[in-house]
Design an enzyme around this catalytic site. Structure first.
Site, short mmCIF file in Angstrom:
data_model
loop_
_atom_site.label_atom_id
_atom_site.label_comp_id
_atom_site.label_asym_id
_atom_site.label_seq_id
_atom_site.Cartn_x
_atom_site.Cartn_y
_atom_site.Cartn_z
N ARG A 18 -7.07 -47.29 0.08
CA ARG A 18 -6.11 -47.35 1.19
C ARG A 18 -6.26 -46.14 2.11
O ARG A 18 -6.30 -46.29 3.34
CB ARG A 18 -4.68 -47.47 0.68
N ASN A 36 -1.76 -52.29 -1.18
CA ASN A 36 -2.20 -52.88 -2.44
C ASN A 36 -1.38 -54.13 -2.71
O ASN A 36 -0.19 -54.19 -2.39
CB ASN A 36 -1.99 -51.90 -3.59
#
Length: 89
Positions: A18, A36
């Site tokens: 990320r 996520n």
């Protein structure tokens, strides 16, 4: 403004995916978010000019050094939201 909605699968959680996606997106000049998912995938919504989106999509298929990307499923979508930057959700 074009938008890319992508799902990235493989070893993509717990490997700085990320944060690295945020940095890559900012470098490509696109806005949006990354998060996520509970099934182990990473979801990305990115909006911007076509060249930046193509560059980010190519990067997603590789990911950061510790990741192992198995598949990227993406599509161009209508983007109703305007994003001021790129955030991690």
């Amino acid at each position: 403004m074009n938008c890319l909605h992508a799902f990235v699968s493989g070893r993509v959680q717990g490997v700085w995916f990320r944060q690295s996606t945020k940095e890559a997106a900012e470098g490509c000049g696109v806005t949006g978010w990354v998060r996520n998912l509970s099934d182990g995938r990473v979801e990305v919504m990115a909006c911007g000019e076509e060249p930046g989106l193509l560059q980010l999509e190519a990067w997603l298929s590789i990911g950061p050094e510790l990741a192992t990307v198995a598949e990227v499923v993406s599509e161009q979508v209508e983007c109703g939201d305007r994003f001021s930057g790129f955030e991690i959700r």
